[in-house]
Write an enzyme that holds these catalytic residues in place. Sequence first.
Site: not given
Ligand SMILES: NC(=O)c1ccc[n+]([C@@H]2O[C@H](COP(=O)([O-])OP(=O)(O)OC[C@H]3O[C@@H](n4cnc5c(N)ncnc54)[C@H](O)[C@@H]3O)[C@@H](O)[C@H]2O)c1
Ligand SMILES: [Zn+2]
Length: 367
Positions: A123, A145, A187, A229, A239, A246, A250, A253, A257, A269
């Site tokens: 929990r 989130k 982003e 943000k 949101e 928030r 998007n 997005h 998406h 993404h």
């Molecule tokens: N929760 C939220 O508010 C929110 C907001 C935006 C996006 N997201 C989510 O975030 C995700 C995308 O994030 P992302 O682009 O960071 O993707 P990711 O976490 O998959 O990272 C991208 C790649 O970079 C590699 N990597 C990470 N750090 C590294 C480093 N320092 N050096 C070398 N390689 C490294 C990872 O292994 C991966 O292959 C999606 O799932 C998306 O839905 C969430």
């Molecule tokens: Zn995003």
Amino acid sequence: VKHRTIRVDLGDRSYPVYLGDRVIASLGPLCRRHRGPDRIVVLADSNRARVALRKALASLTSAGFDPLPIIMPPGEQQKTPDRVSRIHAKMLAAGIPRQGAMLALGGGMVGDVAGFTAATYRRGLMLVQCPTTLLSQVDSSIGGKNGVNHPAAKNAVGTFLQPRFVLSDVRLLRTLPRRDLIAGVGEVLKYAFVGAPDLLDTIAGNIRAILRTDPETLLGIAARCLRVKARLVSFDEKELLQTRGRILLNAGHAVGHALESLSGYRIRHGEGVFLGLLVEGHLAWQRGWLPARTLRRLAGIYHDLGARFTLDEITDRALVRSLASGKSTRFVLPCGRGTVKVVHDVTEKELTEAIGAVRSFHFIDSR
Ligand SMILES: NC(=O)c1ccc[n+]([C@@H]2O[C@H](COP(=O)([O-])OP(=O)(O)OC[C@H]3O[C@@H](n4cnc5c(N)ncnc54)[C@H](O)[C@@H]3O)[C@@H](O)[C@H]2O)c1
Ligand SMILES: [Zn+2]
């Protein structure tokens, strides 16, 4: 170690985002300051973030913590309920108590999985975010989130859990593959339409510095995004607002998406959002809401960064269908500097035209 601190104001759940260059070594001391428990699960993926993991574990251990590293496979395909369940199994086997903590060391994928895993384990555990991609440093590590993908829909299974603090070290971006760096810029660019209009010039004028992950440049950009943000999250944590708050984040997005899902997550993404801003920017331009020069600016940045992702593998039909057929998909259209419009009435015809324009990049030639 020096960092800039940005606060997310949420009453008794307010927290700081520590942002700096070479600050990962302060992880242990910061966990102390924030009264972290002894048992800390550190979730990372198996990609090149190894160095960061070693540094993080060393800092925690020398501050007297007992960290349990859990390494998961990389990639958006891993963001599933099944993966969460496997991590829970490891935590149970290791006897992680209700008073334990979870630290996300990685990009947005790891951050989302860690957040959901922490929120649901006994929990709720204390959560710390230590983002290692540009995308996660400017966006996903703050706001609370989290979520995993359901076969039927992206991010469909998730909750809210605000971190106790966030530690962002731009130095960690040095090892980030160029592809993920550029996705992160996608982003970042949404903020140019939501509270940070100057970002368009900042990005356009610093392409080379960004590509060589210049710490000062990235610190400036990240701080700018995080302030926007943090403000939106503090008055619309869950949101719930429909025209401000928030939801504005998007921008790009709806299309983004759809591209992610239709490509089976081969389009990342941030890449989806980048292309999404172009398509949605074109939609806004068609309606007379976005100046042509702003749209060209956006396309120019895509071009100058040397982005490789395109709409090539997606058909018009598939994209239009997933966005327009019978449903009233919500679009947050980028409209000029610092503004967006939330609409539900985008037609198939408008979409087809915008997709065609971005596919052929006609509007970039007239730069
Ligand atoms: N929760 C939220 O508010 C929110 C907001 C935006 C996006 N997201 C989510 O975030 C995700 C995308 O994030 P992302 O682009 O960071 O993707 P990711 O976490 O998959 O990272 C991208 C790649 O970079 C590699 N990597 C990470 N750090 C590294 C480093 N320092 N050096 C070398 N390689 C490294 C990872 O292994 C991966 O292959 C999606 O799932 C998306 O839905 C969430
Ligand atoms: Zn995003």
